[in-house]
Motif scaffolding. Structure first.
Motif, mmCIF file in Angstrom:
data_model
loop_
_atom_site.group_PDB
_atom_site.id
_atom_site.type_symbol
_atom_site.label_atom_id
_atom_site.label_comp_id
_atom_site.label_asym_id
_atom_site.label_seq_id
_atom_site.Cartn_x
_atom_site.Cartn_y
_atom_site.Cartn_z
ATOM 1 N N HIS A 17 18.803 -8.563 -20.698
ATOM 2 C CA HIS A 17 18.846 -9.905 -21.289
ATOM 3 C C HIS A 17 19.574 -9.822 -22.621
ATOM 4 C CE1 HIS A 17 17.698 -13.983 -22.262
ATOM 5 N NE2 HIS A 17 17.064 -13.580 -23.350
ATOM 6 N N THR A 18 19.198 -8.829 -23.420
ATOM 7 C CA THR A 18 19.928 -8.429 -24.617
ATOM 8 C C THR A 18 19.959 -6.903 -24.630
ATOM 9 O OG1 THR A 18 17.974 -8.289 -26.048
ATOM 10 C CG2 THR A 18 19.104 -10.437 -25.941
ATOM 11 N N ARG A 73 17.866 -14.516 -18.384
ATOM 12 C CA ARG A 73 19.291 -14.798 -18.202
ATOM 13 C C ARG A 73 20.131 -13.606 -18.643
ATOM 14 N NH1 ARG A 73 20.868 -20.786 -20.287
ATOM 15 N NH2 ARG A 73 22.922 -19.906 -19.748
ATOM 16 N N THR A 74 21.252 -13.421 -17.959
ATOM 17 C CA THR A 74 22.134 -12.304 -18.296
ATOM 18 C C THR A 74 23.563 -12.763 -18.589
ATOM 19 O OG1 THR A 74 22.596 -11.910 -15.943
ATOM 20 C CG2 THR A 74 20.781 -10.673 -16.933
ATOM 21 N N ASP A 75 23.746 -14.086 -18.740
ATOM 22 C CA ASP A 75 25.084 -14.627 -18.967
ATOM 23 C C ASP A 75 25.394 -14.847 -20.443
ATOM 24 O OD1 ASP A 75 23.131 -16.631 -19.002
ATOM 25 O OD2 ASP A 75 24.518 -18.193 -18.333
ATOM 26 N N PHE A 76 24.497 -14.439 -21.333
ATOM 27 C CA PHE A 76 24.758 -14.511 -22.766
ATOM 28 C C PHE A 76 25.498 -13.251 -23.209
ATOM 29 C CE2 PHE A 76 20.594 -16.999 -22.788
ATOM 30 C CZ PHE A 76 21.223 -18.229 -22.862
ATOM 31 N N GLY A 93 24.515 -9.470 -22.410
ATOM 32 C CA GLY A 93 23.673 -9.441 -21.224
ATOM 33 C C GLY A 93 24.326 -8.680 -20.080
ATOM 34 N N SER A 94 23.500 -8.154 -19.187
ATOM 35 C CA SER A 94 23.994 -7.438 -18.015
ATOM 36 C C SER A 94 22.978 -7.566 -16.896
ATOM 37 C CB SER A 94 24.231 -5.965 -18.325
ATOM 38 O OG SER A 94 24.408 -5.218 -17.132
ATOM 39 N N TYR A 95 23.378 -8.213 -15.800
ATOM 40 C CA TYR A 95 22.472 -8.391 -14.666
ATOM 41 C C TYR A 95 22.045 -7.042 -14.095
ATOM 42 C CZ TYR A 95 20.732 -9.822 -10.085
ATOM 43 O OH TYR A 95 19.948 -9.999 -8.975
#
Length: 206
Positions: free
Chosen positions: A131-132, A157-160, A163-165
């Motif tokens: 997430h961060t 969320r991982t789109d900030f 971030g990394s899914y």
């Protein structure tokens, strides 16, 4: 261990006041707003706050750091990979939600497997990036305070920026899904869950 659960700030962040009944020592986890409400609960319970712990550095989890610190004298703790977010409105994303939130730098930087003692309570730090970069969860006995790593049947969320899914899924599988089913999960937003429930019902980690 006793926990006061509060929903704070404009984004409904879950803030947790964790305290030791024997010593009345406390830690405030993710004071993301509503400082007066948090401070009132601390005073009502006659607690001495030693630490403010941020599970990560996004604005909705740090916004009341300064006010709570000024009221209590507590030390601010955050993982070293998110420490710059405390003092940068751009990095903590507050510039993108109509604000410019910054706070004092951390007094202590955390790493994976560190322990934070709150009275007689030990909180174990689990580094769960994704997430961060510096996202953490806090484990004590049968409770996991998960920040924005793991939600009820969802994930952070991982789109900030940062971030990394793939990294988040790996963090959850390696550090959280190895825990016992009966551990209660207190997330950064939304309702509680458990490790066992997420193991069986969370489509992201099946």
């Amino acid at each position: 261990m006793k926990i006061i659960e509060l929903q704070v700030g404009h984004l409904g962040t879950n803030c947790y006041v964790v305290y030791c009944e024997k010593t009345s020592k406390a830690g405030v986890i993710d004071p993301g707003g509503s400082a007066e409400t948090i401070i009132a609960e601390i005073n009502k319970a006659n607690l001495t706050v030693d630490y403010i712990i941020n599970t990560h550095g996004h604005a909705d989890h740090i916004a009341a750091n300064d006010a709570v610190q000024q009221a209590t004298g507590a030390k601010i703790l955050i993982h070293h990979d998110d420490s710059a977010m405390l003092t940068s409105a751009q990095q903590n994303l507050s510039t993108f939600i109509g604000g410019g939130i910054t706070c004092q730098p951390a007094d202590q930087l955390l790493s994976h497997n560190d322990s934070v003692m709150i009275g007689n309570i030990e909180l174990k730090v689990l580094h769960t990036p994704g997430h961060t970069p510096g996202g953490i969860c806090l484990l004590s006995d049968k409770v996991l305070i998960a920040g924005d790593t793991l939600f009820a049947e969802s994930i952070g969320r991982t789109d900030f920026p940062g971030g990394s899914y793939n990294q988040l899924i790996n963090s959850i599988k390696v550090n959280l899904m190895t825990l016992a089913d009966d551990i209660e999960v207190l997330p950064g937003h939304g309702p509680k869950t458990s490790i066992g429930w997420e193991r069986n019902h969370n489509a992201f980690i099946q």
